[in-house]
Design a protein around this motif. Structure first.
Motif, short mmCIF file in Angstrom:
data_model
loop_
_atom_site.label_atom_id
_atom_site.label_comp_id
_atom_site.label_asym_id
_atom_site.label_seq_id
_atom_site.Cartn_x
_atom_site.Cartn_y
_atom_site.Cartn_z
N LYS A 1 0.83 -1.21 0.00
CA LYS A 1 0.00 0.00 0.00
C LYS A 1 0.86 1.26 0.00
O LYS A 1 0.56 2.23 -0.69
CB LYS A 1 -0.93 0.00 1.21
CG LYS A 1 -2.06 -1.02 1.12
CD LYS A 1 -2.95 -0.97 2.36
CE LYS A 1 -4.10 -1.96 2.24
NZ LYS A 1 -4.95 -1.97 3.46
N GLU A 2 1.94 1.26 0.79
CA GLU A 2 2.82 2.43 0.83
C GLU A 2 3.52 2.64 -0.51
O GLU A 2 3.61 3.77 -1.01
CB GLU A 2 3.85 2.29 1.95
CG GLU A 2 3.28 2.50 3.33
CD GLU A 2 4.33 2.98 4.31
OE1 GLU A 2 5.39 3.47 3.87
OE2 GLU A 2 4.08 2.88 5.53
N GLU B 1 -6.67 -6.85 -3.53
CA GLU B 1 -7.06 -5.45 -3.33
C GLU B 1 -5.90 -4.49 -3.56
O GLU B 1 -6.12 -3.32 -3.88
CB GLU B 1 -7.65 -5.28 -1.93
CG GLU B 1 -9.02 -5.97 -1.77
CD GLU B 1 -9.53 -5.93 -0.35
OE1 GLU B 1 -8.74 -5.57 0.55
OE2 GLU B 1 -10.71 -6.26 -0.14
N VAL B 2 -4.66 -4.94 -3.35
CA VAL B 2 -3.51 -4.06 -3.60
C VAL B 2 -2.88 -4.36 -4.97
O VAL B 2 -1.75 -3.99 -5.24
CB VAL B 2 -2.44 -4.18 -2.48
CG1 VAL B 2 -2.99 -3.65 -1.18
CG2 VAL B 2 -1.94 -5.60 -2.32
#
Length: 248
Positions: free
Chosen positions: A71-72, A97-98
């Motif tokens: 995510k980052e 989802e990522v």
């Protein structure tokens, strides 16, 4: 991109697992291993400094876990493609989802790793041909991860013929094959594109073009005839869907 080596960063807190990945990568053509990280925070720092093309990322790591790392790094430009490598299959939905390129189960098989690397290279080459601005994500579910005997398989939503409920799990039917996923029927009804899918029963969702017709049983209840020659009863609460599909 196709002629340049694929620059890979390994992130795994298990020294033996990281060493095994290094040995496997050494046997793969066109790979440049740029570094190895052992926790989430150092993975983010190294990825920002080294700008790898591809990240082989463990999920269960101390501190920031692999999902958090992905995510980052998704906010960086260019962001690395991510292949998760883990001993646990329950993170597959989060990986989707990522936008993970692939999801491998430990111990990693050489042939499976090679396919994942090829998938990563294909993903990066497709991304290079797209506009620099990132497109808005679709509001509807596009694909799923499901377990099978070889590990995990990616299933495109558009390929699903129907969904049936089995207690706390949903079974995705694709042709003659099917897979169980841990979703609720309500979440799938909300997530699947209503232009293509319709809920006909509290325990069934069907792709609209998989429906070949409707009949009524002796009690007057609607029955959907499906393309695989099976039938799906229509729940009383969903009878309006028949009229909607038939344009009545």
């Amino acid at each position: 991109m196709s002629d340049a080596p694929l620059r890979v960063l390994i992130a795994d807190d298990e020294p033996l697992a990281a060493e095994r990945l290094q040995l496997l990568l050494a046997k793969c053509a066109g790979i440049d291993l740029v570094g190895t990280a052992t926790d989430g925070e150092s993975t983010v720092r190294m990825a920002e400094a080294l700008t790898p093309d591809l990240l082989l990322l463990d999920i269960a790591m101390p501190g920031l876990d692999g999902i958090g790392v992905a995510k980052e790094l998704a906010a960086t430009r260019p962001s690395p493609a991510v292949i998760f490598i883990t001993a646990f299959d329950q993170f597959a939905v989060a990986a989707f989802e990522v936008e993970a390129v692939d999801y491998l189960m430990k111990p990693v098989e050489p042939q499976r790793l090679q396919r994942a690397l090829e998938r990563g290279r294909d993903y990066l080459e497709r991304r290079e041909t797209k506009p620099a601005t990132r497109p808005e994500p679709s509001a509807h579910l596009q694909e799923f991860w499901a377990s099978d005997l070889t590990g995990l398989v990616r299933i495109a939503a558009r390929d699903i013929d129907r969904v049936s409920a089995e207690r706390d799990y949903m079974r995705l039917h694709v042709g003659r094959r099917s897979w169980l996923i841990h979703h609720s029927m309500a979440a799938l009804e909300e997530g699947l594109d209503p232009e293509y899918f319709v809920r006909l029963h509290r325990s069934a969702i069907v792709r609209k073009d998989f429906i070949t017709g409707f009949t009524r049983n002796p009690s007057g209840r609607w029955i959907a005839r499906l393309a695989d020659s099976t039938e799906q009863p229509v729940g009383r609460l969903y009878s309006d869907r028949v009229r909607s599909i038939a344009g009545r």
